[in-house]
Design a protein around this motif. Sequence first.
Motif, PDB file in Angstrom:
ATOM      1  N   THR A  71      31.270  47.965  62.762  1.00  0.00           N
ATOM      2  CA  THR A  71      32.510  48.037  61.991  1.00  0.00           C
ATOM      3  C   THR A  71      33.436  46.882  62.365  1.00  0.00           C
ATOM      4  N   LYS A  72      34.513  46.741  61.609  1.00  0.00           N
ATOM      5  CA  LYS A  72      35.522  45.738  61.943  1.00  0.00           C
ATOM      6  C   LYS A  72      36.161  46.043  63.296  1.00  0.00           C
ATOM      7  N   GLU A  73      36.223  47.312  63.642  1.00  0.00           N
ATOM      8  CA  GLU A  73      36.743  47.684  64.961  1.00  0.00           C
ATOM      9  C   GLU A  73      35.861  47.102  66.062  1.00  0.00           C
ATOM     10  N   ASP A  74      34.541  47.113  65.850  1.00  0.00           N
ATOM     11  CA  ASP A  74      33.633  46.490  66.813  1.00  0.00           C
ATOM     12  C   ASP A  74      33.923  45.001  66.930  1.00  0.00           C
ATOM     13  N   ALA A  75      34.148  44.354  65.788  1.00  0.00           N
ATOM     14  CA  ALA A  75      34.469  42.926  65.788  1.00  0.00           C
ATOM     15  C   ALA A  75      35.769  42.672  66.541  1.00  0.00           C
ATOM     16  N   ASP A  76      36.759  43.526  66.347  1.00  0.00           N
ATOM     17  CA  ASP A  76      38.033  43.374  67.058  1.00  0.00           C
ATOM     18  C   ASP A  76      37.848  43.532  68.553  1.00  0.00           C
ATOM     19  N   ARG A  77      37.000  44.478  68.964  1.00  0.00           N
ATOM     20  CA  ARG A  77      36.722  44.652  70.386  1.00  0.00           C
ATOM     21  C   ARG A  77      36.075  43.384  70.959  1.00  0.00           C
ATOM     22  N   LEU A  78      35.180  42.776  70.199  1.00  0.00           N
ATOM     23  CA  LEU A  78      34.557  41.534  70.640  1.00  0.00           C
ATOM     24  C   LEU A  78      35.605  40.450  70.821  1.00  0.00           C
ATOM     25  N   LEU A  79      36.492  40.325  69.867  1.00  0.00           N
ATOM     26  CA  LEU A  79      37.536  39.290  69.939  1.00  0.00           C
ATOM     27  C   LEU A  79      38.478  39.541  71.107  1.00  0.00           C
ATOM     28  N   GLU A  80      38.809  40.788  71.350  1.00  0.00           N
ATOM     29  CA  GLU A  80      39.648  41.128  72.513  1.00  0.00           C
ATOM     30  C   GLU A  80      38.940  40.756  73.807  1.00  0.00           C
ATOM     31  N   GLY A  81      37.628  41.018  73.836  1.00  0.00           N
ATOM     32  CA  GLY A  81      36.850  40.663  75.014  1.00  0.00           C
ATOM     33  C   GLY A  81      36.815  39.168  75.248  1.00  0.00           C
ATOM     34  N   ILE A  82      36.675  38.410  74.178  1.00  0.00           N
ATOM     35  CA  ILE A  82      36.661  36.948  74.283  1.00  0.00           C
ATOM     36  C   ILE A  82      37.984  36.447  74.837  1.00  0.00           C
ATOM     37  N   GLU A  83      39.083  37.016  74.364  1.00  0.00           N
ATOM     38  CA  GLU A  83      40.401  36.610  74.869  1.00  0.00           C
ATOM     39  C   GLU A  83      40.507  36.885  76.374  1.00  0.00           C
ATOM     40  N   LYS A  84      39.976  38.013  76.809  1.00  0.00           N
ATOM     41  CA  LYS A  84      40.025  38.328  78.235  1.00  0.00           C
ATOM     42  C   LYS A  84      39.197  37.337  79.036  1.00  0.00           C
ATOM     43  N   VAL A  85      38.029  36.971  78.524  1.00  0.00           N
ATOM     44  CA  VAL A  85      37.201  35.983  79.204  1.00  0.00           C
ATOM     45  C   VAL A  85      37.952  34.662  79.341  1.00  0.00           C
ATOM     46  N   ARG A  86      38.580  34.239  78.270  1.00  0.00           N
ATOM     47  CA  ARG A  86      39.321  32.977  78.281  1.00  0.00           C
ATOM     48  C   ARG A  86      40.479  33.016  79.266  1.00  0.00           C
ATOM     49  N   MET A  87      41.178  34.158  79.321  1.00  0.00           N
ATOM     50  CA  MET A  87      42.290  34.299  80.265  1.00  0.00           C
ATOM     51  C   MET A  87      41.805  34.242  81.701  1.00  0.00           C
ATOM     52  N   MET A  88      40.646  34.830  81.968  1.00  0.00           N
ATOM     53  CA  MET A  88      40.112  34.821  83.327  1.00  0.00           C
ATOM     54  C   MET A  88      39.743  33.418  83.789  1.00  0.00           C
ATOM     55  N   TYR A  89      39.368  32.556  82.836  1.00  0.00           N
ATOM     56  CA  TYR A  89      38.965  31.195  83.171  1.00  0.00           C
ATOM     57  C   TYR A  89      40.055  30.152  82.930  1.00  0.00           C
ATOM     58  N   ALA A  90      41.237  30.644  82.539  1.00  0.00           N
ATOM     59  CA  ALA A  90      42.338  29.712  82.237  1.00  0.00           C
ATOM     60  C   ALA A  90      42.833  29.026  83.501  1.00  0.00           C
TER      61      ALA A  90
END
Length: 393
Positions: free
Chosen positions: A374-393
Amino acid sequence: MSDFRKDFPILEKEVYGKRLVYLDNAATSQKPNSVIDTISDYYSSDNSNIHRGVHYLSEISSEKYEKSREEVSNFIGAGEPGEVTFTAGTTDSINQVACSLKSILKGNEVLVSGVEHHSNIVPWQLAGATLREIPMDEGCNLLPDSIEITDKTKLIAISHASNVLGSVNPIKEVVEIAKEHDIPVLVDAAQSIQHMPIDVQDIGCDFLAASGHKMYAATGVGVLYTSERFGDILPARGGGGMVDRVTLEETTYLKPPLRYEAGTPHIAGAISIAAAIDYMQDIGMDKIREHEHEVYSYARNKLLETDGVTVYGNTKEMCGSISFNLDGIHHYDTGLILDKMGIAVRTGHHCAQPLMRTLGTEGTVRASFALYNTKEDADRLLEGIEKVRMMYA
């Protein structure tokens, strides 16, 4: 479209305390209750070997096995059930064709696309063929008009959809060109049969290979469509169940498809394919395609809009898989962090090393979608990507 997650019991699972978001469908799909029940019922009620028994259980098992063959035949638009062979999966299907055609392929060439899975590369090399790539543009769009067929060309073997990019190849155009030169075509439908309607007669291919486990059925089982004109090629496997008469001097074989199914097949697996087809057809393949396209396009567009994310491939038609990388972050590290957030993706070269070299990367993160996403799954993926980026910022 209704939420079909409820039909897939594993999707109720929590991973690290979070609801599972399963985005590894290009590797294998999850199974609906109807398929799980069919497999369980077979082993608890009907289990017996097929074709050679005269007792009740054998007759019931044989009937269900052949009924599944009929359903597969109808599902892919084959001319008759005899054109459908049950195999161990797409890889096995392609290997069987390569082995059966070895005398023709050895010393000659097979044309492939630049997005092929290793399963549509290695078997042809083992058969002694040389591989030549059909040109594609920078977006990985195949260029059929650039196909060059020589007197050494004996087969075109092409994936319908890429397991890495989700790019859909224009297989009908390829087949039309091949027919002008009387060159047979094998279609690897492992990444398309679960996403869109397929009609082998409309496509015009001579062979089509697919796996049960990617279309909501069991692992270890697949199908191979063989057109009528290749129906009498020599079998790649020998043993019980596929012979007419055996002597120490000579063996004769049964008519297709049994001549290609030596030994005891994965009976429960074959029957599970019929259950999976029933499940998909109850929904409607056009509806599945429409729903998946909406979710897939939403996820892909969001990724394209995200800074620091490289999305690979840009073809006219896409489905199933999206491959990407985060700038400066290894794909493996991205996958590990997403996993801790309950998001299942695949990382690596995805059994497509020639494509990775074309893309200029050792590997990617791959999110691949199915009818229950679902689109909710896609949103969870995008949220996860943002967290990954923040961890490596």
